[in-house]
Design an enzyme around this catalytic site. Sequence first.
Site, PDB file in Angstrom:
ATOM      1  N   CYS A 113       0.813  -1.221   0.000  1.00  0.00           N
ATOM      2  CA  CYS A 113       0.000   0.000   0.000  1.00  0.00           C
ATOM      3  C   CYS A 113       0.847   1.271   0.000  1.00  0.00           C
ATOM      4  CB  CYS A 113      -0.952  -0.003   1.190  1.00  0.00           C
ATOM      5  SG  CYS A 113      -1.987  -1.468   1.245  1.00  0.00           S
ATOM      6  N   HIS A 249      -3.284   7.091   2.737  1.00  0.00           N
ATOM      7  CA  HIS A 249      -3.715   5.783   2.256  1.00  0.00           C
ATOM      8  C   HIS A 249      -5.109   5.486   2.803  1.00  0.00           C
ATOM      9  CE1 HIS A 249      -4.052   1.668   1.281  1.00  0.00           C
ATOM     10  NE2 HIS A 249      -3.738   1.199   2.469  1.00  0.00           N
ATOM     11  N   ASN A 279     -10.201  -0.283   0.358  1.00  0.00           N
ATOM     12  CA  ASN A 279      -8.737  -0.187   0.343  1.00  0.00           C
ATOM     13  C   ASN A 279      -8.225  -0.744  -0.979  1.00  0.00           C
ATOM     14  OD1 ASN A 279      -5.995  -0.567   0.645  1.00  0.00           O
ATOM     15  ND2 ASN A 279      -6.120  -1.462   2.695  1.00  0.00           N
TER      16      ASN A 279
HETATM   17  N1  COA Z   1     -18.446  -8.734   9.748  1.00  0.00           N
HETATM   18  C1  COA Z   1     -18.890  -9.031  10.967  1.00  0.00           C
HETATM   19  N2  COA Z   1     -18.074  -9.406  11.979  1.00  0.00           N
HETATM   20  C2  COA Z   1     -16.768  -9.490  11.687  1.00  0.00           C
HETATM   21  C3  COA Z   1     -16.231  -9.188  10.430  1.00  0.00           C
HETATM   22  C4  COA Z   1     -17.134  -8.809   9.431  1.00  0.00           C
HETATM   23  N3  COA Z   1     -16.738  -8.497   8.183  1.00  0.00           N
HETATM   24  N4  COA Z   1     -14.897  -9.347  10.462  1.00  0.00           N
HETATM   25  C5  COA Z   1     -14.580  -9.725  11.710  1.00  0.00           C
HETATM   26  N5  COA Z   1     -15.717  -9.812  12.453  1.00  0.00           N
HETATM   27  C6  COA Z   1     -15.866 -10.179  13.857  1.00  0.00           C
HETATM   28  C7  COA Z   1     -14.712 -10.973  14.393  1.00  0.00           C
HETATM   29  O1  COA Z   1     -14.865 -12.344  14.108  1.00  0.00           O
HETATM   30  C8  COA Z   1     -14.788 -10.670  15.863  1.00  0.00           C
HETATM   31  O2  COA Z   1     -15.773 -11.489  16.423  1.00  0.00           O
HETATM   32  P1  COA Z   1     -15.561 -12.142  17.880  1.00  0.00           P
HETATM   33  O3  COA Z   1     -15.461 -10.958  18.805  1.00  0.00           O
HETATM   34  O4  COA Z   1     -16.776 -12.952  18.060  1.00  0.00           O
HETATM   35  O5  COA Z   1     -14.288 -12.925  17.775  1.00  0.00           O
HETATM   36  C9  COA Z   1     -15.305  -9.242  15.924  1.00  0.00           C
HETATM   37  O6  COA Z   1     -15.885  -8.987  14.632  1.00  0.00           O
HETATM   38  C10 COA Z   1     -14.249  -8.211  16.203  1.00  0.00           C
HETATM   39  O7  COA Z   1     -13.169  -8.459  15.329  1.00  0.00           O
HETATM   40  P2  COA Z   1     -11.892  -7.564  15.388  1.00  0.00           P
HETATM   41  O8  COA Z   1     -10.869  -8.103  14.438  1.00  0.00           O
HETATM   42  O9  COA Z   1     -11.519  -7.346  16.817  1.00  0.00           O
HETATM   43  O10 COA Z   1     -12.485  -6.199  14.809  1.00  0.00           O
HETATM   44  P3  COA Z   1     -11.787  -4.807  14.766  1.00  0.00           P
HETATM   45  O11 COA Z   1     -12.571  -3.835  15.535  1.00  0.00           O
HETATM   46  O12 COA Z   1     -10.304  -4.902  15.059  1.00  0.00           O
HETATM   47  O13 COA Z   1     -11.925  -4.429  13.228  1.00  0.00           O
HETATM   48  C11 COA Z   1     -10.624  -4.400  11.202  1.00  0.00           C
HETATM   49  C12 COA Z   1     -11.331  -5.263  12.252  1.00  0.00           C
HETATM   50  C13 COA Z   1     -10.001  -5.318  10.182  1.00  0.00           C
HETATM   51  C14 COA Z   1     -11.673  -3.513  10.535  1.00  0.00           C
HETATM   52  C15 COA Z   1      -9.567  -3.505  11.895  1.00  0.00           C
HETATM   53  O14 COA Z   1      -8.743  -4.295  12.728  1.00  0.00           O
HETATM   54  C16 COA Z   1      -8.707  -2.791  10.897  1.00  0.00           C
HETATM   55  O15 COA Z   1      -9.167  -1.926  10.192  1.00  0.00           O
HETATM   56  N6  COA Z   1      -7.398  -3.108  10.856  1.00  0.00           N
HETATM   57  C17 COA Z   1      -6.498  -2.495   9.918  1.00  0.00           C
HETATM   58  C18 COA Z   1      -6.678  -3.124   8.572  1.00  0.00           C
HETATM   59  C19 COA Z   1      -5.924  -2.407   7.493  1.00  0.00           C
HETATM   60  O16 COA Z   1      -5.800  -1.221   7.510  1.00  0.00           O
HETATM   61  N7  COA Z   1      -5.450  -3.169   6.530  1.00  0.00           N
HETATM   62  C20 COA Z   1      -4.813  -2.670   5.384  1.00  0.00           C
HETATM   63  C21 COA Z   1      -3.385  -2.431   5.599  1.00  0.00           C
HETATM   64  S1  COA Z   1      -2.673  -1.644   4.211  1.00  0.00           S
END
Ligand code: COA
Length: 322
Positions: A113, A249, A279
């Site tokens: 990215c 980004h 993204n």
């Molecule tokens: N829909 C519904 N629930 C979902 C889900 C979806 N698409 N994806 C994950 N979950 C669930 C998980 O299974 C978890 O459930 P549990 O509590 O029963 O285990 C719960 O939601 C929370 O998951 P978590 O990973 O803690 O969520 P989060 O608040 O950290 O959000 C992201 C997840 C991916 C949105 C966040 O971590 C993020 O944005 N990270 C950075 C990603 C990024 O920028 N990537 C690109 C890099 S260039």
Amino acid sequence: MRAKIIGTGSCLPDKIVTNDALSALVDTSDEWIQSRTGICGRHLVSAEHETTLSMAVKAGQAALTDAGILPQQLDLILVATVSSDFMTPSTACMVQKELGASHAAAFDINAACSGFLFALNTVDAYFQAGIYQTALIIGVETLSKLIDWSDRSTCVLFGDGAGAAVAKASEEGMIASLQGSDGSGGDILVCRNRSNNNPYIHTGTELDYLFMDGQEVFKFAVKKEPECIQALLQQAGMQPADVDYYLLHQANYRIIASIARKLKLPLEKFPSNVSHCGNTSAASIPILLDEVNKKGMLPKDSLILLSGFGAGLTWGAALLKW
Ligand code: COA
């Protein structure tokens, strides 16, 4: 001489996939996706003629038209991507052929990215060294082919597209730039290449898809990106408020809002298209740049700061006078 951006272009696939449409594929909801990421929809390729190459060429052509530059005037083409159609030739060489840019050297850059920023910095270094004078920089991704479409934790986040910029060696333009890498953190965002099945080794034939430890990536982004921006501003002797727009980004609106808070700046300084693009990795910053440019938000002498982070791990930033 430094890199001055004189034209921009972009290309998004026709098909728009909403959060509700994804809810029919995996156990997710519009409410979950929007509240955690700010994403409402994304463009995904949906026809055989839409490829990494086709999007790169369309974005590149649009940037050349915007800049008033002919393909034959280019002496460098850099393409930032992790999702080339071919392992070889490079996407940049294929773009060169399609555009008829016969005088250009062309190669790809893989910095995930952060790729567009690494490519822009590379162009700027070539210009400072006096080696090249006119470059086309493209960030393009078809991330939809790297995604496991049964994995709700990643498939809702990404989109396809391309963005491009034409840069010319100029007395002004790039003011300062930074880039960095930390390979020791690379295992939090990974996509394996094909396995080796030569006659002497069998490492399996299964395809591997993108894996991400979302929370670790989030922590990395909200720490490293503001640090990188602060260091760049310090290098340039400027304050956060001196910059007209921050083009970050587009991974997650919560990350963008967190950075705005850390810099004590209003969100108006952070244009965003993550809601309708998701993204798009290396394409995200140049697609946003093209949107902002085409909206007429960048009068001459505007100061813009581009910054991003990604797999590798990698990060970078560039401060430019428009
Ligand atoms: N829909 C519904 N629930 C979902 C889900 C979806 N698409 N994806 C994950 N979950 C669930 C998980 O299974 C978890 O459930 P549990 O509590 O029963 O285990 C719960 O939601 C929370 O998951 P978590 O990973 O803690 O969520 P989060 O608040 O950290 O959000 C992201 C997840 C991916 C949105 C966040 O971590 C993020 O944005 N990270 C950075 C990603 C990024 O920028 N990537 C690109 C890099 S260039």
